[in-house]
Design an enzyme around this catalytic site. Structure first.
Site, PDB file in Angstrom:
ATOM      1  CD  GLU A   1      -2.763  -0.414   2.679  1.00 48.34           C
ATOM      2  OE1 GLU A   1      -3.415  -1.342   2.944  1.00 48.34           O
ATOM      3  OE2 GLU A   1      -2.895   0.780   3.210  1.00 48.34           O
TER       4      GLU A   1
ATOM      5  CB  CYS B   1       2.183   7.308   3.825  1.00 46.41           C
ATOM      6  SG  CYS B   1       2.274   6.048   5.123  1.00 46.41           S
TER       7      CYS B   1
ATOM      8  CB  CYS C   1       5.182  -5.445   9.923  1.00 45.60           C
ATOM      9  SG  CYS C   1       6.178  -4.699  11.258  1.00 45.60           S
TER      10      CYS C   1
ATOM     11  CB  CYS D   1       1.588  -3.504  16.750  1.00 49.24           C
ATOM     12  SG  CYS D   1       3.456  -3.058  16.771  1.00 49.24           S
TER      13      CYS D   1
ATOM     14  CB  CYS E   1      -0.624  -2.592  13.408  1.00 44.46           C
ATOM     15  SG  CYS E   1      -0.032  -2.356  11.814  1.00 44.46           S
TER      16      CYS E   1
ATOM     17  CD  GLU F   1      10.471  -0.677  12.681  1.00 36.73           C
ATOM     18  OE1 GLU F   1       9.442  -0.271  13.373  1.00 36.73           O
ATOM     19  OE2 GLU F   1      11.402   0.090  12.581  1.00 36.73           O
TER      20      GLU F   1
ATOM     21  CB  SER G   1       7.083   6.055  11.854  1.00 39.21           C
ATOM     22  OG  SER G   1       6.631   5.468  12.758  1.00 39.21           O
TER      23      SER G   1
ATOM     24  CG  ASN H   1      -8.014   3.917  10.718  1.00 40.09           C
ATOM     25  OD1 ASN H   1      -9.425   3.796  10.647  1.00 40.09           O
ATOM     26  ND2 ASN H   1      -7.406   4.654   9.656  1.00 40.09           N
TER      27      ASN H   1
ATOM     28  CB  CYS I   1      -0.707   0.968   9.184  1.00 40.52           C
ATOM     29  SG  CYS I   1       0.890   0.282   8.953  1.00 40.52           S
TER      30      CYS I   1
HETATM   31  N1  SAH Z   1       6.452  -0.069  11.732  1.00 41.72           N
HETATM   32  C1  SAH Z   1       6.595   1.409  11.871  1.00 41.72           C
HETATM   33  C2  SAH Z   1       6.002   2.352  10.792  1.00 41.72           C
HETATM   34  C3  SAH Z   1       4.588   2.001  10.071  1.00 41.72           C
HETATM   35  S1  SAH Z   1       3.523   2.071  11.103  1.00 41.72           S
HETATM   36  C4  SAH Z   1       5.958   1.786  13.145  1.00 41.72           C
HETATM   37  O1  SAH Z   1       5.492   1.173  13.807  1.00 41.72           O
HETATM   38  O2  SAH Z   1       6.337   2.941  13.618  1.00 41.72           O
HETATM   39  C5  SAH Z   1       3.130   3.925  11.179  1.00 41.72           C
HETATM   40  C6  SAH Z   1       2.352   4.075  12.318  1.00 41.72           C
HETATM   41  O3  SAH Z   1       0.992   3.685  12.277  1.00 41.72           O
HETATM   42  C7  SAH Z   1       2.769   3.689  13.670  1.00 41.72           C
HETATM   43  O4  SAH Z   1       2.832   4.702  14.726  1.00 41.72           O
HETATM   44  C8  SAH Z   1       1.874   2.601  14.125  1.00 41.72           C
HETATM   45  O5  SAH Z   1       1.854   2.287  15.237  1.00 41.72           O
HETATM   46  C9  SAH Z   1       0.568   3.407  13.474  1.00 41.72           C
HETATM   47  N2  SAH Z   1      -0.501   2.467  13.355  1.00 41.72           N
HETATM   48  C10 SAH Z   1      -0.606   1.182  12.916  1.00 41.72           C
HETATM   49  N3  SAH Z   1      -2.055   0.672  12.963  1.00 41.72           N
HETATM   50  C11 SAH Z   1      -2.701   1.678  13.073  1.00 41.72           C
HETATM   51  C12 SAH Z   1      -4.168   1.847  13.311  1.00 41.72           C
HETATM   52  N4  SAH Z   1      -5.049   0.932  13.086  1.00 41.72           N
HETATM   53  N5  SAH Z   1      -4.607   2.919  13.626  1.00 41.72           N
HETATM   54  C13 SAH Z   1      -3.718   4.012  14.106  1.00 41.72           C
HETATM   55  N6  SAH Z   1      -2.369   4.056  13.726  1.00 41.72           N
HETATM   56  C14 SAH Z   1      -1.935   2.840  13.312  1.00 41.72           C
HETATM   57 FE1  SF4 Z   2       3.765  -2.580  14.576  1.00 36.60          FE
HETATM   58 FE2  SF4 Z   2       4.384  -0.724  12.638  1.00 36.60          FE
HETATM   59 FE3  SF4 Z   2       4.850  -3.192  12.268  1.00 36.60          FE
HETATM   60 FE4  SF4 Z   2       2.213  -2.401  12.319  1.00 36.60          FE
HETATM   61  S1  SF4 Z   2       3.977  -1.958  10.811  1.00 36.60           S
HETATM   62  S2  SF4 Z   2       2.833  -4.195  13.332  1.00 36.60           S
HETATM   63  S3  SF4 Z   2       2.573  -0.854  14.008  1.00 36.60           S
HETATM   64  S4  SF4 Z   2       5.702  -2.075  13.704  1.00 36.60           S
END
Ligand code: SAH
Ligand code: SF4
Length: 368
Positions: free
Chosen positions: A93, A106, A113, A117, A120, A175, A206, A306, A349
């Site tokens: 994406e 973005c 990943c 998390c 996500c 990541e 990030s 989100n 994301c």
């Molecule tokens: N992996 C990296 C960068 C990609 S995610 C990281 O985690 O920082 C970019 C941002 O989107 C991160 O802060 C992540 O925690 C956030 N994010 C992921 N899923 C989300 C969601 N469903 N709602 C809001 N923020 C989200």
């Molecule tokens: Fe976590 Fe960022 Fe990976 Fe989503 S993309 S699982 S927020 S580290």
């Protein structure tokens, strides 16, 4: 045999390729310019090259690895989200966001990943593979090419063209610091003053907090901005929300960010996705302030979550966000509340990709 992706090659590597083909090295420089300055997608457009060389490039190399699957705009015309297929069938994406006078792309750095998390969409499926430098660069070029077109009608988005990408956020799938070398090569190509020339200061990366790589980043002579996805003020909660925390806990992370700041003199931004009843209590804001105040100058971006289909986490309500923000501000921490635009088109994301893989949630998407 899979074709060489030309965008994967640095300028010296392209010169080496030309030498290995029996061509003068300066052809490499010419091709690099066509790719990274003019953004051509077809060797036939490289008009200062001999015809035979253009034909060989067409036969043996690939320029644009992205095939558009679906593209979705939000109602306000401020966000365009695109899902692409790569040559091996993997999907990623990319999002274009219009914000003030900015046109921010973005970008993704991995397919999936490995951090996992649980809120996500990208994290739910695990890591498939790293993206190559060219696959990362191509995401920026794709939107830049569209923006550069001289068209009175911008097909639904609220901007006039021709225009340019002004900012990059490395906040798509993956990541970035777990794919460090490819990400750095791609960002350096984007920031190269001789070609694409987007200022490094307009690039924000990030991370979930890979400490050794934060230390490595601090050593680079490359002034991009760093954002850290915190989401929790205690190890106990962060172990759950950002599982890399079990390896790199909050004390060690904060120490690494102190080193980063001392080395680069750049301020760090923290992302905090607000989840109802999970991390949004005022007491948690106080703990967060205690954690961040020693860093001086830290900034917190509060993002209403989100919600991801298949995940139990829900966004905090407005009041909770307001109280949380006030508590941070009272403690002397600057904040912004970033409204995630286009929730209705599943901007978030990895969510468009997830929706495509699970057709039952496709009803959230309006295909053009
Ligand atoms: N992996 C990296 C960068 C990609 S995610 C990281 O985690 O920082 C970019 C941002 O989107 C991160 O802060 C992540 O925690 C956030 N994010 C992921 N899923 C989300 C969601 N469903 N709602 C809001 N923020 C989200
Ligand atoms: Fe976590 Fe960022 Fe990976 Fe989503 S993309 S699982 S927020 S580290």
């Amino acid at each position: 045999m899979s074709k060489t992706l030309l965008l994967d090659l640095t300028r010296p590597q392209l010169q080496d390729l030309m030498k290995s083909w029996g061509e003068p090295a300066y052809r490499g420089k010419q091709i690099y310019d066509w790719l990274h300055r003019n953004l051509v997608t077809d060797p036939a457009q490289m008009t200062n090259l001999p015809k035979a060389l253009r034909e060989r490039l067409a036969a043996e190399t690939l320029i644009n690895p992205l095939e558009l699957i679906v593209q979705v705009d939000d109602e306000a015309g401020e966000t365009r989200k695109a899902l692409f297929r790569l040559p091996d069938g993997a999907t990623i994406e990319v999002v274009l966001m219009l914000y003030d006078k900015r046109r921010t792309v973005c970008i993704s750095t991995q397919v999936g990943c490995g951090i996992g998390c649980p809120f996500c969409a990208t994290g739910l499926g695990g890591l498939v593979r790293n993206l190559s430098p060219g696959e990362i660069i191509a995401q920026v070029h794709w939107f830049e090419r569209w923006l550069r077109q001289d068209q009175p009608d911008s097909e639904g988005l609220a901007l006039t063209r021709p225009s340019r990408v002004t900012n990059i956020v490395v906040m798509g799938m993956g990541e970035p610091l777990a794919n460090y070398d490819a990400t750095m090569q791609a960002l350096r190509a984007i920031a190269d003053p001789k070609t694409f020339s987007l200022s490094a200061r307009n690039i924000t990366l990030s991370t979930s907090g890979l400490i050794p790589k934060i230390d490595q980043l601090a050593e680079e002579q490359f002034p991009i901005r760093l954002a850290v996805s915190l989401h929790a003020p205690t190890d106990r909660l962060r172990n759950k929300l950002v599982p890399i925390n079990k390896r790199y806990g909050l004390n060690a992370l904060m120490a690494a960010l102190q080193r980063y700041r001392a080395k680069t003199h750049r301020r760090v931004t923290f992302e905090y996705a607000m989840m109802r009843g999970i991390n949004d209590a005022v007491e948690q804001a106080h703990l967060l302030a205690d954690l961040l105040l020693p860093l001086k100058n830290a900034h917190v971006n509060l993002i209403p979550l989100n919600p991801t289909p298949g995940s139990p986490y829900q966004p905090s309500d407005r009041e909770a966000v307001r109280h949380f923000q006030q508590a941070l501000e009272d403690a002397g921490i600057t904040t912004t509340v970033r409204l995630r635009r286009g929730v209705e088109i599943s901007a978030g994301c990895g969510q468009l990709r997830q929706a495509k893989q699970q057709p039952d949630v496709l009803k959230f998407i309006h295909e053009p």
